[in-house]
Motif scaffolding. Structure first.
Motif, short mmCIF file in Angstrom:
data_model
loop_
_atom_site.label_atom_id
_atom_site.label_comp_id
_atom_site.label_asym_id
_atom_site.label_seq_id
_atom_site.Cartn_x
_atom_site.Cartn_y
_atom_site.Cartn_z
N GLN A 4 0.82 -1.21 0.00
CA GLN A 4 0.00 0.00 0.00
C GLN A 4 0.86 1.26 0.00
OE1 GLN A 4 -2.66 -1.73 3.30
NE2 GLN A 4 -3.79 -0.03 2.41
N CYS A 5 2.13 1.13 0.34
CA CYS A 5 3.01 2.29 0.40
C CYS A 5 3.85 2.44 -0.87
CB CYS A 5 3.92 2.20 1.62
SG CYS A 5 3.01 2.43 3.18
N LYS A 6 3.74 1.49 -1.79
CA LYS A 6 4.47 1.59 -3.05
C LYS A 6 3.64 2.44 -4.00
CE LYS A 6 7.10 -2.60 -2.65
NZ LYS A 6 7.58 -3.80 -3.29
N SER A 7 4.11 3.64 -4.26
CA SER A 7 3.39 4.52 -5.18
C SER A 7 4.39 5.42 -5.88
CB SER A 7 2.36 5.37 -4.42
OG SER A 7 3.00 6.19 -3.48
N VAL A 8 3.97 6.01 -6.96
CA VAL A 8 4.79 6.97 -7.69
C VAL A 8 4.94 8.20 -6.79
CG1 VAL A 8 4.96 8.36 -9.78
CG2 VAL A 8 3.93 6.09 -9.88
N THR A 10 5.34 11.31 -7.18
CA THR A 10 4.58 12.51 -7.55
C THR A 10 3.08 12.36 -7.30
OG1 THR A 10 4.49 11.72 -9.84
CG2 THR A 10 6.26 13.28 -9.28
N GLU A 11 2.62 11.13 -7.01
CA GLU A 11 1.20 10.91 -6.74
C GLU A 11 0.90 10.80 -5.25
OE1 GLU A 11 0.06 7.46 -8.99
OE2 GLU A 11 0.39 8.46 -10.91
N ARG A 12 1.90 11.03 -4.41
CA ARG A 12 1.70 10.93 -2.96
C ARG A 12 0.79 12.03 -2.46
NH1 ARG A 12 7.93 9.99 -0.90
NH2 ARG A 12 8.21 7.95 -1.89
N LYS A 13 -0.10 11.65 -1.52
CA LYS A 13 -0.98 12.63 -0.87
C LYS A 13 -0.47 12.81 0.55
CE LYS A 13 -5.12 11.83 -3.58
NZ LYS A 13 -4.56 11.08 -4.65
N ASN A 14 -0.17 14.06 0.90
CA ASN A 14 0.41 14.38 2.19
C ASN A 14 -0.44 13.86 3.34
OD1 ASN A 14 2.14 15.42 4.05
ND2 ASN A 14 1.57 17.54 3.74
N VAL A 36 12.99 10.70 -1.64
CA VAL A 36 12.76 11.56 -2.81
C VAL A 36 12.48 12.98 -2.32
CG1 VAL A 36 11.38 11.92 -4.89
CG2 VAL A 36 11.79 9.59 -4.07
N PRO A 37 13.37 13.93 -2.62
CA PRO A 37 13.12 15.31 -2.21
C PRO A 37 12.01 15.96 -3.04
CG PRO A 37 15.18 15.18 -3.45
CD PRO A 37 14.65 13.78 -3.31
N GLY A 38 11.31 16.91 -2.43
CA GLY A 38 10.31 17.69 -3.15
C GLY A 38 8.93 17.07 -3.20
N VAL A 39 8.73 15.95 -2.55
CA VAL A 39 7.42 15.30 -2.48
C VAL A 39 7.14 14.97 -1.02
CG1 VAL A 39 7.53 14.34 -4.82
CG2 VAL A 39 8.33 12.97 -2.89
N PRO A 40 5.88 14.76 -0.65
CA PRO A 40 5.61 14.41 0.75
C PRO A 40 6.35 13.13 1.17
CG PRO A 40 3.57 14.95 -0.39
CD PRO A 40 4.64 14.88 -1.43
N TRP A 41 6.97 13.18 2.33
CA TRP A 41 7.66 12.02 2.88
C TRP A 41 6.69 11.17 3.70
CZ3 TRP A 41 12.94 14.31 4.88
CH2 TRP A 41 13.69 14.73 3.78
N CYS A 42 5.73 11.82 4.31
CA CYS A 42 4.69 11.12 5.05
C CYS A 42 3.43 11.22 4.19
CB CYS A 42 4.47 11.78 6.42
SG CYS A 42 3.22 10.96 7.42
N PHE A 43 2.95 10.08 3.71
CA PHE A 43 1.86 10.12 2.74
C PHE A 43 0.84 9.01 2.99
CE2 PHE A 43 5.50 7.82 1.18
CZ PHE A 43 4.99 6.66 0.62
N SER A 44 -0.35 9.24 2.47
CA SER A 44 -1.46 8.30 2.65
C SER A 44 -1.20 7.01 1.88
CB SER A 44 -2.77 8.90 2.15
OG SER A 44 -3.06 10.08 2.85
N PRO A 45 -1.50 5.87 2.51
CA PRO A 45 -1.35 4.60 1.79
C PRO A 45 -2.44 4.44 0.75
CG PRO A 45 -2.28 4.22 3.97
CD PRO A 45 -1.95 5.69 3.88
N LYS A 46 -2.16 3.61 -0.25
CA LYS A 46 -3.19 3.30 -1.24
C LYS A 46 -4.25 2.46 -0.56
CE LYS A 46 -0.16 1.51 -4.20
NZ LYS A 46 0.35 0.82 -5.39
#
Length: 99
Positions: A4-8, A10-14, A36-46
């Motif tokens: 559930q944590c494997k995602s692109v 740039t598609e991460r939701k904070n 990955v810099p510039g994207v949320p590090w803590c993000f919602s699982p799929k």
């Protein structure tokens, strides 16, 4: 689940706040990946994906019908219909399994 944590990236939701730690993030039910810099590090699982299957083990059948039910009547109830073997429900509920 890990999948559930494997995602692109740039598609991460904070799912956190600036400066949130990996432990705080995971305790909140979120995913953490700081690679990955510039994207949320803590993000919602799929969302978990589930599918309905008709159990193959006759002992797992849970009756969904009544004696003499037809395949059409059973399917209208949204259930599985397998007219064998004798002595077990022929019309029975699906099982949900995670993909």
């Amino acid at each position: 689940a890990k999948c559930q944590c494997k995602s692109v990236p740039t598609e991460r939701k904070n799912c956190g706040h600036p400066g949130i730690t990996a432990e705080q993030c995971r305790r909140a039910g979120c995913c953490f990946n700081a690679s990955v810099p510039g994207v949320p590090w803590c993000f919602s699982p799929k969302e978990k994906r589930v599918k309905k299957v008709c159990p193959s083990d006759v002992r797992a059948r849970i009756n969904c019908g009544f004696p003499g039910i037809t395949a059409q009547q059973c399917q209208r109830l949204g259930c599985c219909f397998v007219p064998h073997p004798a002595g077990v429900p022929w019309c029975f509920y699906h099982r949900q399994v995670e993909e």
